[in-house]
Design an enzyme around this catalytic site. Structure first.
Site, PDB file in Angstrom:
ATOM      1  N   LYS A   1       0.909  -1.340  -0.026  1.00  0.00           N
ATOM      2  CA  LYS A   1      -0.076  -0.131   0.029  1.00  0.00           C
ATOM      3  C   LYS A   1       0.893   1.345   0.296  1.00  0.00           C
ATOM      4  CE  LYS A   1      -4.240   1.288   2.486  1.00  0.00           C
ATOM      5  NZ  LYS A   1      -5.028   0.930   3.739  1.00  0.00           N
TER       6      LYS A   1
HETATM    7  C1  E4P Z   1      -8.274   1.463   3.976  1.00  0.00           C
HETATM    8  O1  E4P Z   1      -7.555   1.012   3.284  1.00  0.00           O
HETATM    9  C2  E4P Z   1      -8.040   2.862   4.666  1.00  0.00           C
HETATM   10  O2  E4P Z   1      -6.860   3.163   5.278  1.00  0.00           O
HETATM   11  C3  E4P Z   1      -9.188   3.046   5.539  1.00  0.00           C
HETATM   12  O3  E4P Z   1     -10.242   2.692   4.952  1.00  0.00           O
HETATM   13  C4  E4P Z   1      -9.154   4.463   6.066  1.00  0.00           C
HETATM   14  O4  E4P Z   1     -10.354   4.601   6.912  1.00  0.00           O
HETATM   15  P1  E4P Z   1     -10.687   5.698   7.954  1.00  0.00           P
HETATM   16  O5  E4P Z   1     -11.029   6.881   7.208  1.00  0.00           O
HETATM   17  O6  E4P Z   1     -11.887   5.117   8.694  1.00  0.00           O
HETATM   18  O7  E4P Z   1      -9.494   5.765   8.715  1.00  0.00           O
END
Ligand code: E4P
Length: 219
Positions: A88
């Site tokens: 990622k």
């Molecule tokens: C996933 O890949 C993201 O990092 C995550 O969904 C972010 O979510 P949040 O906005 O609830 O922190």
């Protein structure tokens, strides 16, 4: 649409896996910190544990470096943990350069922190495997997160891009339904939002009636 769970909590990942609907996992540094996982060795071990539970699904592991060389070094180590690890990478200039490098070197990526259609085009051009637009965080500032998913789905379809749209920052069950309608290939959500899909008062009323009628007839 595939279902990923958005957590580093092993119990929640197991619970989703036991439901039989789990296609993968996404994590981020905040989610890892929330579980108290610190230090490189523990972090790598934790990713391995997640991969073991998910078995065949993809697991996104995020780099911490912000420079190209650092991202590439970290990504190579993460990708070695398991064949289902997806590196990622944040949507930055160095991030796009790193995604291009990973693509050229056969390492799959998830481009994260995406908030615009322009960013989505750039990530697809770099060859990102997944693109993570943050629906909830856009809603949080009074904009329409799901409209972005629709816009990207339209662009990716007419341009024939291979990158999969992974609707992220999901806050509730309706977000999941809307992501499916908008054309997301994957949705990543907290366990509560997945379980929330089960609920309907007419289901509860209907089941209670069936059981009561059965009892009346059978004693
Ligand atoms: C996933 O890949 C993201 O990092 C995550 O969904 C972010 O979510 P949040 O906005 O609830 O922190």
């Amino acid at each position: 649409m595939k279902f990923f769970i958005d957590t580093a909590n092993l119990a929640q990942i197991r619970e989703a896996k036991d439901l039989g609907v789990l296609d993968g996992v996404t994590t981020n540094p905040s989610l890892m910190a929330k579980e108290g996982i610190t230090g490189t060795d523990n972090i790598l071990k934790h990713y391995k544990e997640i991969c073991k539970i998910v078995e065949t699904g993809d697991v996104s592991a995020e780099v911490i470096s912000t420079d190209f060389e650092g991202m590439v070094e970290e990504g190579k180590i993460l990708a070695e943990i398991d064949e289902n690890i997806v590196v990622k990478v944040p949507m930055t200039k160095d991030g796009i350069k790193a995604i291009s490098w990973f693509t050229a070197n056969g390492i799959r990526t998830n481009c994260t922190l995406v908030f615009s259609a322009g960013q989505a085009i750039l990530a697809a051009k770099a060859g990102a495997t997944y693109l993570s637009p943050f629906v909830g965080r856009i809603d949080d500032i009074g904009w329409d997160g799901m409209q972005l998913i629709e816009d990207i789905a339209h662009i990716y379809a007419i341009q024939d891009y291979d990158t999969m749209i992974l609707a992220a920052s999901i806050r509730n069950p309706l977000h999941i339904v809307k992501a499916a309608q908008a054309g997301a290939h994957v949705v990543t959500c907290p366990l509560d939002s997945i379980l929330g899909l089960l609920n309907h008062p007419l289901t509860d009323i209907g089941l209670a009636k069936f059981l009561a009628d059965h009892k009346k007839a059978n004693g």
